[in-house]
Design an enzyme around this catalytic site. Structure first.
Site, mmCIF file in Angstrom:
data_model
loop_
_atom_site.group_PDB
_atom_site.id
_atom_site.type_symbol
_atom_site.label_atom_id
_atom_site.label_comp_id
_atom_site.label_asym_id
_atom_site.label_seq_id
_atom_site.Cartn_x
_atom_site.Cartn_y
_atom_site.Cartn_z
ATOM 1 N N ARG A 97 36.740 45.971 43.654
ATOM 2 C CA ARG A 97 37.856 45.638 42.461
ATOM 3 C C ARG A 97 37.832 46.838 41.713
ATOM 4 O O ARG A 97 36.974 47.611 41.420
ATOM 5 C CB ARG A 97 37.352 44.257 41.816
ATOM 6 C CG ARG A 97 37.299 43.131 42.680
ATOM 7 C CD ARG A 97 36.606 42.023 41.795
ATOM 8 N NE ARG A 97 36.784 40.684 42.564
ATOM 9 C CZ ARG A 97 36.013 40.116 43.260
ATOM 10 N NH1 ARG A 97 34.949 40.945 43.873
ATOM 11 N NH2 ARG A 97 36.197 38.993 43.776
ATOM 12 N N CYS A 144 31.095 52.693 38.067
ATOM 13 C CA CYS A 144 30.904 51.729 39.222
ATOM 14 C C CYS A 144 29.714 50.655 38.817
ATOM 15 O O CYS A 144 28.869 50.990 38.079
ATOM 16 C CB CYS A 144 30.454 52.262 40.524
ATOM 17 S SG CYS A 144 31.744 53.541 41.072
ATOM 18 N N TYR A 161 46.710 43.709 45.046
ATOM 19 C CA TYR A 161 45.755 43.140 45.809
ATOM 20 C C TYR A 161 45.867 43.359 47.349
ATOM 21 O O TYR A 161 47.014 42.984 47.787
ATOM 22 C CB TYR A 161 45.500 41.572 45.432
ATOM 23 C CG TYR A 161 44.910 41.311 44.118
ATOM 24 C CD1 TYR A 161 43.601 40.920 43.984
ATOM 25 C CD2 TYR A 161 45.582 41.656 43.118
ATOM 26 C CE1 TYR A 161 42.791 40.996 42.769
ATOM 27 C CE2 TYR A 161 45.217 41.432 41.672
ATOM 28 C CZ TYR A 161 43.833 41.211 41.633
ATOM 29 O OH TYR A 161 43.086 40.998 40.355
ATOM 30 N N ARG A 218 44.887 45.399 37.094
ATOM 31 C CA ARG A 218 43.722 44.884 38.035
ATOM 32 C C ARG A 218 44.083 45.227 39.578
ATOM 33 O O ARG A 218 45.265 45.296 39.874
ATOM 34 C CB ARG A 218 43.474 43.228 37.938
ATOM 35 C CG ARG A 218 43.149 42.864 36.584
ATOM 36 C CD ARG A 218 41.657 43.304 36.442
ATOM 37 N NE ARG A 218 40.855 43.048 37.767
ATOM 38 C CZ ARG A 218 40.190 41.700 38.102
ATOM 39 N NH1 ARG A 218 40.296 40.932 37.117
ATOM 40 N NH2 ARG A 218 39.567 41.643 39.083
ATOM 41 N N ARG A 223 44.041 36.410 44.260
ATOM 42 C CA ARG A 223 44.720 36.294 43.150
ATOM 43 C C ARG A 223 46.251 36.153 43.565
ATOM 44 O O ARG A 223 47.009 37.169 43.366
ATOM 45 C CB ARG A 223 44.650 37.569 42.029
ATOM 46 C CG ARG A 223 43.572 37.552 41.377
ATOM 47 C CD ARG A 223 43.160 36.282 40.472
ATOM 48 N NE ARG A 223 43.971 36.079 39.500
ATOM 49 C CZ ARG A 223 44.147 36.415 38.246
ATOM 50 N NH1 ARG A 223 43.132 37.105 37.568
ATOM 51 N NH2 ARG A 223 45.174 35.918 37.733
ATOM 52 N N GLU A 225 29.597 43.643 41.524
ATOM 53 C CA GLU A 225 29.922 42.215 41.341
ATOM 54 C C GLU A 225 28.715 41.258 41.457
ATOM 55 O O GLU A 225 27.785 41.625 42.056
ATOM 56 C CB GLU A 225 30.814 41.660 42.232
ATOM 57 C CG GLU A 225 31.939 42.263 42.066
ATOM 58 C CD GLU A 225 33.072 41.935 41.016
ATOM 59 O OE1 GLU A 225 32.884 40.648 40.477
ATOM 60 O OE2 GLU A 225 33.870 42.443 40.330
ATOM 61 N N ARG A 255 37.848 60.218 42.354
ATOM 62 C CA ARG A 255 37.736 61.938 41.962
ATOM 63 C C ARG A 255 38.552 62.595 43.108
ATOM 64 O O ARG A 255 39.076 63.629 42.492
ATOM 65 C CB ARG A 255 36.371 62.151 42.011
ATOM 66 C CG ARG A 255 35.581 61.513 40.837
ATOM 67 C CD ARG A 255 35.478 62.437 39.631
ATOM 68 N NE ARG A 255 34.722 61.563 38.716
ATOM 69 C CZ ARG A 255 35.262 61.208 37.426
ATOM 70 N NH1 ARG A 255 36.597 61.315 37.446
ATOM 71 N NH2 ARG A 255 34.559 60.624 36.616
#
Length: 119
Positions: A88, A73, A106, A6, A114, A76, A62
């Site tokens: 994210r 893609c 992050y 993540r 997080r 959210e 890419r």
């Protein structure tokens, strides 16, 4: 073994160059911290908050050489009070690392998302 990594970053503005720069930094850090090559990457899912519409985050990957890696893609959900301008990622990778040795990344303001796993 397949592992999921993540990551997230907060983008400065809804500007094509800002999105590409932020995602380039994020993907680069994920790859470096986990000692990966594009051959190790199975797929990557990118999401962005609804306030980021100037470019697809996958374009940055890419441009980094992810030509044969499936990328997608998505947006959210628009949660009131959520951190704005966030991209994210969840990368599925082929690695021998045990789960506890996977480095989630992050960056910038997204580190607050997080605190428990941000490095």
């Amino acid at each position: 073994m397949v592992r999921a990594i993540r990551g997230a970053t907060q983008i400065d503005s809804n500007d094509r160059e800002a999105i590409l720069a932020g995602v380039t930094e994020l993907v680069g850090e994920v790859m470096e911290r986990n000692r990966l090559t594009t051959d190790d990457v199975i797929s990557v899912i990118f999401t962005s908050t609804p306030d980021l519409t100037a470019e697809f985050p996958a374009l940055a990957a890419r441009k980094l050489g992810f030509h044969d890696v499936p990328l997608i893609c998505a947006s959210e959900i628009d949660v009131p009070g959520a951190l704005p301008r966030v991209v994210r990622l969840m990368a599925h990778v082929d690695t021998d690392r045990p789960r506890q040795d996977v480095h989630h990344v992050y960056l910038r303001g997204a580190a607050a998302l997080r605190v428990d796993i941000a490095q």
